[in-house]
Design a protein around this motif. Sequence first.
Motif, PDB file in Angstrom:
ATOM      1  N   ALA A  81       0.829  -1.203   0.000  1.00  0.00           N
ATOM      2  CA  ALA A  81       0.000   0.000   0.000  1.00  0.00           C
ATOM      3  C   ALA A  81       0.864   1.253   0.000  1.00  0.00           C
ATOM      4  CB  ALA A  81      -0.935  -0.001   1.211  1.00  0.00           C
ATOM      5  N   VAL A  82       1.921   1.255   0.804  1.00  0.00           N
ATOM      6  CA  VAL A  82       2.809   2.413   0.865  1.00  0.00           C
ATOM      7  C   VAL A  82       3.511   2.611  -0.467  1.00  0.00           C
ATOM      8  CG1 VAL A  82       4.954   3.267   1.886  1.00  0.00           C
ATOM      9  CG2 VAL A  82       3.150   2.358   3.357  1.00  0.00           C
ATOM     10  N   ILE A  83       4.020   1.550  -1.044  1.00  0.00           N
ATOM     11  CA  ILE A  83       4.718   1.661  -2.329  1.00  0.00           C
ATOM     12  C   ILE A  83       3.774   2.216  -3.399  1.00  0.00           C
ATOM     13  CG2 ILE A  83       5.755   0.324  -4.205  1.00  0.00           C
ATOM     14  CD1 ILE A  83       6.922  -1.511  -2.000  1.00  0.00           C
ATOM     15  N   ALA A  84       2.546   1.722  -3.426  1.00  0.00           N
ATOM     16  CA  ALA A  84       1.581   2.188  -4.429  1.00  0.00           C
ATOM     17  C   ALA A  84       1.208   3.651  -4.200  1.00  0.00           C
ATOM     18  CB  ALA A  84       0.330   1.318  -4.392  1.00  0.00           C
ATOM     19  N   ALA A  85       1.071   4.053  -2.938  1.00  0.00           N
ATOM     20  CA  ALA A  85       0.684   5.433  -2.630  1.00  0.00           C
ATOM     21  C   ALA A  85       1.748   6.431  -3.062  1.00  0.00           C
ATOM     22  CB  ALA A  85       0.401   5.572  -1.139  1.00  0.00           C
ATOM     23  N   PHE A  86       3.006   6.014  -3.023  1.00  0.00           N
ATOM     24  CA  PHE A  86       4.099   6.930  -3.345  1.00  0.00           C
ATOM     25  C   PHE A  86       4.653   6.711  -4.747  1.00  0.00           C
ATOM     26  CE2 PHE A  86       3.847   7.621   1.114  1.00  0.00           C
ATOM     27  CZ  PHE A  86       4.446   8.840   1.365  1.00  0.00           C
ATOM     28  N   ASP A  87       4.045   5.812  -5.522  1.00  0.00           N
ATOM     29  CA  ASP A  87       4.533   5.520  -6.864  1.00  0.00           C
ATOM     30  C   ASP A  87       4.477   6.794  -7.702  1.00  0.00           C
ATOM     31  OD1 ASP A  87       5.658   3.718  -8.576  1.00  0.00           O
ATOM     32  OD2 ASP A  87       3.761   2.935  -9.320  1.00  0.00           O
ATOM     33  N   PRO A  88       5.633   7.347  -8.109  1.00  0.00           N
ATOM     34  CA  PRO A  88       5.623   8.724  -8.608  1.00  0.00           C
ATOM     35  C   PRO A  88       5.605   8.855 -10.124  1.00  0.00           C
ATOM     36  CG  PRO A  88       7.869   8.054  -8.195  1.00  0.00           C
ATOM     37  CD  PRO A  88       6.990   6.846  -7.918  1.00  0.00           C
ATOM     38  N   ASP A  89       5.119   9.998 -10.576  1.00  0.00           N
ATOM     39  CA  ASP A  89       5.444  10.474 -11.913  1.00  0.00           C
ATOM     40  C   ASP A  89       6.821  11.117 -11.802  1.00  0.00           C
ATOM     41  OD1 ASP A  89       2.995   9.713 -13.034  1.00  0.00           O
ATOM     42  OD2 ASP A  89       2.046  11.558 -12.338  1.00  0.00           O
ATOM     43  N   VAL A  90       7.700  10.782 -12.726  1.00  0.00           N
ATOM     44  CA  VAL A  90       9.096  11.191 -12.606  1.00  0.00           C
ATOM     45  C   VAL A  90       9.504  12.055 -13.792  1.00  0.00           C
ATOM     46  CG1 VAL A  90      11.488  10.381 -12.529  1.00  0.00           C
ATOM     47  CG2 VAL A  90       9.713   9.150 -11.269  1.00  0.00           C
ATOM     48  N   GLU A  91      10.201  13.135 -13.486  1.00  0.00           N
ATOM     49  CA  GLU A  91      10.779  13.985 -14.519  1.00  0.00           C
ATOM     50  C   GLU A  91      12.274  14.143 -14.230  1.00  0.00           C
ATOM     51  OE1 GLU A  91      10.715  18.640 -16.053  1.00  0.00           O
ATOM     52  OE2 GLU A  91       9.287  17.966 -14.525  1.00  0.00           O
ATOM     53  N   ARG A  92      13.100  13.692 -15.150  1.00  0.00           N
ATOM     54  CA  ARG A  92      14.541  13.869 -14.972  1.00  0.00           C
ATOM     55  C   ARG A  92      14.900  15.331 -15.200  1.00  0.00           C
ATOM     56  NH1 ARG A  92      17.579  10.279 -18.894  1.00  0.00           N
ATOM     57  NH2 ARG A  92      17.517  12.078 -20.295  1.00  0.00           N
ATOM     58  N   ARG A  93      15.722  15.870 -14.320  1.00  0.00           N
ATOM     59  CA  ARG A  93      16.072  17.281 -14.408  1.00  0.00           C
ATOM     60  C   ARG A  93      17.121  17.523 -15.494  1.00  0.00           C
ATOM     61  NH1 ARG A  93      17.325  20.352  -9.103  1.00  0.00           N
ATOM     62  NH2 ARG A  93      17.022  22.030 -10.610  1.00  0.00           N
ATOM     63  N   GLU A  94      17.036  18.677 -16.096  1.00  0.00           N
ATOM     64  CA  GLU A  94      18.010  19.058 -17.107  1.00  0.00           C
ATOM     65  C   GLU A  94      19.413  19.088 -16.497  1.00  0.00           C
ATOM     66  OE1 GLU A  94      19.159  22.896 -19.953  1.00  0.00           O
ATOM     67  OE2 GLU A  94      17.351  22.943 -18.699  1.00  0.00           O
ATOM     68  N   GLY A  95      20.346  18.451 -17.171  1.00  0.00           N
ATOM     69  CA  GLY A  95      21.722  18.434 -16.702  1.00  0.00           C
ATOM     70  C   GLY A  95      22.071  17.223 -15.871  1.00  0.00           C
ATOM     71  N   ALA A  96      21.098  16.359 -15.555  1.00  0.00           N
ATOM     72  CA  ALA A  96      21.367  15.214 -14.688  1.00  0.00           C
ATOM     73  C   ALA A  96      22.351  14.242 -15.326  1.00  0.00           C
ATOM     74  CB  ALA A  96      20.060  14.502 -14.339  1.00  0.00           C
ATOM     75  N   VAL A  97      22.094  13.848 -16.555  1.00  0.00           N
ATOM     76  CA  VAL A  97      22.952  12.871 -17.226  1.00  0.00           C
ATOM     77  C   VAL A  97      24.359  13.430 -17.386  1.00  0.00           C
ATOM     78  CG1 VAL A  97      23.342  11.640 -19.388  1.00  0.00           C
ATOM     79  CG2 VAL A  97      21.041  11.730 -18.404  1.00  0.00           C
ATOM     80  N   GLU A  98      24.453  14.693 -17.753  1.00  0.00           N
ATOM     81  CA  GLU A  98      25.751  15.315 -17.957  1.00  0.00           C
ATOM     82  C   GLU A  98      26.541  15.419 -16.644  1.00  0.00           C
ATOM     83  OE1 GLU A  98      22.991  16.416 -21.195  1.00  0.00           O
ATOM     84  OE2 GLU A  98      22.852  16.423 -18.996  1.00  0.00           O
ATOM     85  N   ALA A  99      25.850  15.717 -15.556  1.00  0.00           N
ATOM     86  CA  ALA A  99      26.523  15.820 -14.259  1.00  0.00           C
ATOM     87  C   ALA A  99      27.080  14.470 -13.822  1.00  0.00           C
ATOM     88  CB  ALA A  99      25.557  16.358 -13.206  1.00  0.00           C
ATOM     89  N   ILE A 100      26.305  13.412 -14.025  1.00  0.00           N
ATOM     90  CA  ILE A 100      26.770  12.070 -13.662  1.00  0.00           C
ATOM     91  C   ILE A 100      27.967  11.675 -14.519  1.00  0.00           C
ATOM     92  CG2 ILE A 100      26.137   9.630 -13.585  1.00  0.00           C
ATOM     93  CD1 ILE A 100      23.206  10.629 -13.108  1.00  0.00           C
ATOM     94  N   ALA A 101      27.901  11.959 -15.824  1.00  0.00           N
ATOM     95  CA  ALA A 101      29.003  11.626 -16.723  1.00  0.00           C
ATOM     96  C   ALA A 101      30.272  12.385 -16.338  1.00  0.00           C
ATOM     97  CB  ALA A 101      28.615  11.938 -18.162  1.00  0.00           C
ATOM     98  N   ALA A 102      30.124  13.646 -15.973  1.00  0.00           N
ATOM     99  CA  ALA A 102      31.280  14.436 -15.566  1.00  0.00           C
ATOM    100  C   ALA A 102      31.894  13.880 -14.286  1.00  0.00           C
ATOM    101  CB  ALA A 102      30.877  15.891 -15.376  1.00  0.00           C
ATOM    102  N   ALA A 103      31.046  13.475 -13.348  1.00  0.00           N
ATOM    103  CA  ALA A 103      31.544  12.930 -12.082  1.00  0.00           C
ATOM    104  C   ALA A 103      32.361  11.668 -12.310  1.00  0.00           C
ATOM    105  CB  ALA A 103      30.363  12.649 -11.154  1.00  0.00           C
ATOM    106  N   ARG A 104      31.972  10.882 -13.293  1.00  0.00           N
ATOM    107  CA  ARG A 104      32.656   9.618 -13.558  1.00  0.00           C
ATOM    108  C   ARG A 104      34.105   9.834 -14.002  1.00  0.00           C
ATOM    109  NH1 ARG A 104      30.876   4.984 -13.228  1.00  0.00           N
ATOM    110  NH2 ARG A 104      28.694   5.643 -13.132  1.00  0.00           N
ATOM    111  N   GLU A 105      34.420  11.020 -14.484  1.00  0.00           N
ATOM    112  CA  GLU A 105      35.791  11.304 -14.899  1.00  0.00           C
ATOM    113  C   GLU A 105      36.758  11.350 -13.719  1.00  0.00           C
ATOM    114  OE1 GLU A 105      35.970  14.841 -17.210  1.00  0.00           O
ATOM    115  OE2 GLU A 105      34.318  14.244 -18.549  1.00  0.00           O
ATOM    116  N   TYR A 106      36.221  11.494 -12.498  1.00  0.00           N
ATOM    117  CA  TYR A 106      37.079  11.673 -11.332  1.00  0.00           C
ATOM    118  C   TYR A 106      37.115  10.450 -10.422  1.00  0.00           C
ATOM    119  CZ  TYR A 106      36.532  16.393 -13.034  1.00  0.00           C
ATOM    120  OH  TYR A 106      36.508  17.505 -13.847  1.00  0.00           O
TER     121      TYR A 106
END
Length: 205
Positions: A81-106
């Motif tokens: 019930a808790v999992i279903a109640a909080f099951d979200p609509d998700v929007e990835r933020r602009e710059g997320a993929v690029e930030a993760i890729a940049a972090a991987r360089e270090y």
Amino acid sequence: MAVSFDLFGTLVRAPKPADPARAIAAELESRGVEVPDDWEVAYRTPWIDAPEGAEVPLPAHVARALSARGVSVPENAARRAVIAAFDPDVERREGAVEAIAAAREYGPVGLLSNCSVPELVSRTLIRAGLRGEFDAVVTSVGCGWRKPDPKAFKAVAAELDVPVADLVHVGDSPDADGGIEACGGRAILLDRVALPAVPERLAER
């Protein structure tokens, strides 16, 4: 050096239910659970005595609240019930993929998320197209501790095999995510730096 990211509010937008107690009640009733008349009061009452900084899994809290009102809960009903109640609509933020890729360089890249709902982080990562992007995923419901408790940052640092002082943590909350600085690590906070500018900030460090 390693980099960890917060999830909700940092890499994704995933709104919570406006009224969590009511949302959980609806999911419980759909599973045949008799929700008490004073559910709002029961839900808001602390039932589990946890140490400061510890995470209380929301399904455990819900199950205890129902039990305190004499309601028998079928096995796993509170969790689902808790999992279903909080099951979200998700929007990835602009710059997320690029930030993760940049972090991987270090060095290795981790995720450290405050979340009391089991499965929510994994579902969110799938919907945001970020599954498999991290060397370690640590949640407060999994490790037992919420940011800014040092144990949370130490948990993700251990998973990334670095000292916590070598961790840079990216997040949106000065109170929670900024707690890395009390552990000797460094914070990049989105109240000061926009997510698309994180690669540049990492390069400066």
